[in-house]
Design a protein around this motif. Sequence first.
Motif, short mmCIF file in Angstrom:
data_model
loop_
_atom_site.label_atom_id
_atom_site.label_comp_id
_atom_site.label_asym_id
_atom_site.label_seq_id
_atom_site.Cartn_x
_atom_site.Cartn_y
_atom_site.Cartn_z
N LEU A 51 8.78 10.18 5.04
CA LEU A 51 8.16 10.83 3.95
C LEU A 51 7.15 11.32 4.01
O LEU A 51 5.73 10.76 4.86
CB LEU A 51 8.04 10.22 2.63
N THR A 52 6.18 12.66 4.44
CA THR A 52 5.08 12.86 3.61
C THR A 52 4.55 13.34 2.31
O THR A 52 4.97 14.36 1.48
CB THR A 52 5.03 14.29 4.75
N SER A 53 3.22 12.80 2.02
CA SER A 53 2.45 13.15 0.99
C SER A 53 1.00 12.43 0.59
O SER A 53 0.50 11.90 1.94
CB SER A 53 3.09 11.68 -0.13
N ASP A 54 0.13 13.22 -0.48
CA ASP A 54 -1.15 12.82 -0.23
C ASP A 54 -1.73 11.73 -1.44
O ASP A 54 -2.39 10.89 -1.62
CB ASP A 54 -2.30 14.19 -0.78
N ILE A 58 3.16 7.65 -4.28
CA ILE A 58 4.33 8.43 -3.80
C ILE A 58 4.56 7.29 -2.19
O ILE A 58 5.53 6.75 -2.08
CB ILE A 58 4.46 9.58 -3.72
N LEU A 59 3.29 7.47 -1.28
CA LEU A 59 3.57 6.64 -0.02
C LEU A 59 4.14 5.66 -0.42
O LEU A 59 4.74 4.80 0.36
CB LEU A 59 2.37 6.78 0.53
N ASP A 60 3.51 4.60 -1.71
CA ASP A 60 3.97 3.30 -1.68
C ASP A 60 5.20 2.97 -2.57
O ASP A 60 6.54 2.37 -1.17
CB ASP A 60 3.08 2.41 -2.91
N HIS A 61 6.22 3.83 -3.05
CA HIS A 61 7.03 4.29 -3.35
C HIS A 61 8.25 4.25 -1.74
O HIS A 61 9.00 3.70 -2.23
CB HIS A 61 7.51 5.26 -4.04
N ALA A 62 7.79 5.20 -1.49
CA ALA A 62 8.44 5.22 0.37
C ALA A 62 8.82 4.05 1.34
O ALA A 62 9.88 4.37 1.99
CB ALA A 62 7.95 6.57 0.50
N LYS A 63 7.35 3.46 1.24
CA LYS A 63 7.72 2.04 1.96
C LYS A 63 8.56 1.25 1.42
O LYS A 63 8.99 0.22 2.26
CB LYS A 63 6.20 1.66 1.81
N ILE A 67 11.27 3.78 4.88
CA ILE A 67 11.58 4.77 5.29
C ILE A 67 9.91 5.30 6.43
O ILE A 67 9.19 4.80 5.40
CB ILE A 67 11.93 5.99 4.92
N ASP A 68 9.79 5.54 6.90
CA ASP A 68 8.53 6.26 7.89
C ASP A 68 7.95 7.04 6.87
O ASP A 68 8.01 7.54 5.73
CB ASP A 68 8.38 6.75 9.14
N CYS A 69 6.00 6.99 6.58
CA CYS A 69 5.19 7.80 5.56
C CYS A 69 4.28 8.08 6.38
O CYS A 69 4.01 7.38 7.21
CB CYS A 69 4.40 6.81 4.33
#
Length: 229
Positions: A51-54, A58-63, A67-69
């Motif tokens: 997942l790619t995000s600024d 959102i990055l914390d949720h993806a972690k 999955i990779d962030c």
Amino acid sequence: MKPVINLAIIPARGGSKSIKKKNLIKLGKNTLIEITVNEIIQSKLFDRIVLTSDSEEILDHAKSLDIDCIKRPKKISLDDSSSEDAVAHVLKKYSTEFNVKNFGLFQPTSPFRQSHHIIGAYDSFTAMQNKTLISVEKIEKKYLKLFYTFNNKIKPILKDMPFMPRQQLPDAFLPNGAIYLSQSKHFIKNHSFFSDTLGLFEMSSTASLDIDSKEDLIRARAMLENKEN
């Protein structure tokens, strides 16, 4: 030698204007990001999901989804930034460790894209030896008769088509944003999902729903409720 992988990329910018924190909105029990991750996993086609995000939220949720962030730079996270820029940033990061053969781009805002759609698209992509493939929804042929204005000039979408009998018009398709597939070497060279061997994967209007507004979200929730009932 670098491991050869197929990579699934999820773009999830934080600055949504139409719906606040759109990518973290829940549809049923899961967020739009969780729904997308689950369907990619069920397809069993991709070696890694990133997942790619600024957005740190959102990055914390993806972690939490294991999955990779990748933190996306602000300069490619603006309202007018393209998905192509985000993809290029991800591929550059992964190229240091992996040889990415093919990749898929899956927007979280397509909650009715299921694993069988991903599998069907990928099967077509490989069988036809496409350099790229995008998912589409079939639309009315009459839209090929459209005119548009540019620099105060009126132009047809395609020459002669505004006056062509409807029966003679070719089939028309609209990208639905659900699935983008590409050979990495093509994308790195051209920075585009368009190619001379572009493939189209048709999806129904229901599966093609893209949540871009509050009205889309209301419709999606109603569709999910009807499905569950």
